[in-house]
Write an enzyme that holds these catalytic residues in place. Structure first.
Site, PDB file in Angstrom:
ATOM      1  N   HIS A  55      69.108  21.171  80.105  1.00  0.00           N
ATOM      2  CA  HIS A  55      69.119  22.331  79.757  1.00  0.00           C
ATOM      3  C   HIS A  55      68.335  22.543  80.767  1.00  0.00           C
ATOM      4  O   HIS A  55      68.561  23.943  81.768  1.00  0.00           O
ATOM      5  CB  HIS A  55      68.322  23.030  78.347  1.00  0.00           C
ATOM      6  CG  HIS A  55      69.561  24.047  77.980  1.00  0.00           C
ATOM      7  ND1 HIS A  55      70.574  24.317  78.478  1.00  0.00           N
ATOM      8  CD2 HIS A  55      69.701  25.207  77.302  1.00  0.00           C
ATOM      9  CE1 HIS A  55      71.408  25.775  78.086  1.00  0.00           C
ATOM     10  NE2 HIS A  55      70.089  26.428  77.053  1.00  0.00           N
TER      11      HIS A  55
ATOM     12  N   PHE B  76      62.886  32.620  78.437  1.00  0.00           N
ATOM     13  CA  PHE B  76      63.393  31.088  78.125  1.00  0.00           C
ATOM     14  C   PHE B  76      64.974  31.902  79.132  1.00  0.00           C
ATOM     15  O   PHE B  76      65.338  32.847  78.795  1.00  0.00           O
ATOM     16  CB  PHE B  76      62.820  30.809  76.690  1.00  0.00           C
ATOM     17  CG  PHE B  76      61.751  30.730  75.841  1.00  0.00           C
ATOM     18  CD1 PHE B  76      61.243  29.168  76.500  1.00  0.00           C
ATOM     19  CD2 PHE B  76      60.604  31.257  76.396  1.00  0.00           C
ATOM     20  CE1 PHE B  76      60.490  28.187  76.322  1.00  0.00           C
ATOM     21  CE2 PHE B  76      60.022  30.384  76.016  1.00  0.00           C
ATOM     22  CZ  PHE B  76      59.144  29.253  76.147  1.00  0.00           C
TER      23      PHE B  76
ATOM     24  N   ASN C 283      73.809  31.018  77.026  1.00  0.00           N
ATOM     25  CA  ASN C 283      73.525  32.346  76.236  1.00  0.00           C
ATOM     26  C   ASN C 283      72.605  32.462  77.556  1.00  0.00           C
ATOM     27  O   ASN C 283      71.950  33.842  77.640  1.00  0.00           O
ATOM     28  CB  ASN C 283      72.654  31.708  75.438  1.00  0.00           C
ATOM     29  CG  ASN C 283      72.935  31.138  74.346  1.00  0.00           C
ATOM     30  OD1 ASN C 283      73.862  31.921  73.597  1.00  0.00           O
ATOM     31  ND2 ASN C 283      72.705  30.450  73.069  1.00  0.00           N
TER      32      ASN C 283
ATOM     33  N   ASN D 212      67.421  32.163  76.880  1.00  0.00           N
ATOM     34  CA  ASN D 212      68.393  33.060  76.787  1.00  0.00           C
ATOM     35  C   ASN D 212      67.560  34.153  77.151  1.00  0.00           C
ATOM     36  O   ASN D 212      68.702  35.395  76.893  1.00  0.00           O
ATOM     37  CB  ASN D 212      68.172  33.024  74.629  1.00  0.00           C
ATOM     38  CG  ASN D 212      68.479  31.813  74.563  1.00  0.00           C
ATOM     39  OD1 ASN D 212      69.329  31.216  75.206  1.00  0.00           O
ATOM     40  ND2 ASN D 212      68.279  32.097  73.021  1.00  0.00           N
TER      41      ASN D 212
END
Length: 185
Positions: A19, A64, A112, A66
């Site tokens: 990620h 983060f 996201n 998102n």
């Protein structure tokens, strides 16, 4: 002025995870060009450089994933950077590992971080450099994206990071999205 940002999660725990592909690609570029993110503001680590006569901001949001849009929007608003002058580098599970795709706009594809950027900028009209990490085969999506690449996968990613360096250089030179898509997709 250009804004080039990689997406990822802050902290050592997430350092080399799939990620964090956006962070890794940007780190590769910065390291190859002797640059460091030397400022901590706008909820991110960043630097401003002049490259080929162009002012360029490199950013890694420290929110983060998102909430990445908050940091990016703060930088874009402060420096008055238009969405079409933003390049966002991020992972994409819908593409094979190491595959690169450029997009000038479009939907979030379920990512996201991209959803957050769209919400905070109020548009989907920003450039993306997507790097494939593929869907997991026998594990949850969360486990997959938060795990590191194995050696074979890392070789593919290293090649993708080399290509991403070329994409970034062309973006800085003012090559438009259509050129980038024709050249690298």
């Amino acid at each position: 002025m250009k804004l080039i940002t990689g997406l990822g999660n802050p902290g050592r725990k997430y350092d080399q995870t799939k990620h964090n592909t956006g962070f890794m690609a940007l780190d590769h570029y910065l390291e190859k060009n002797g640059l460091t993110l030397d400022k901590n503001k706008f909820e991110g680590l960043w630097t401003k450089q002049k490259i080929n006569g162009e002012d360029v901001i490199f950013l890694e949001p420290q929110t983060f994933m998102n909430d990445s849009g908050k940091s990016i929007a703060q930088v874009a608003n402060f420096f008055k950077i238009k969405p079409e002058d933003i390049l966002v580098i991020h992972d994409d599970m819908d593409m094979p590992i190491g595959k690169i795709r450029i997009r000038a706009n479009g939907k979030s594809g379920g990512h996201n971080g991209i959803k957050s950027i769209m919400a905070c900028l109020g548009t989907n009209n920003f450039n993306r450099l997507k790097i494939g990490i593929r869907h997991p085969e026998n594990e949850s999506v969360v486990s997959w994206v938060l795990s590191p690449f194995n050696n074979d996968q890392q070789k593919l990613m290293d090649a993708a990071f080399e290509t991403s360096e070329n994409v970034i250089n062309d973006f800085i030179k003012g090559k438009n999205a259509q050129y980038l898509m024709n050249q690298y997709n």
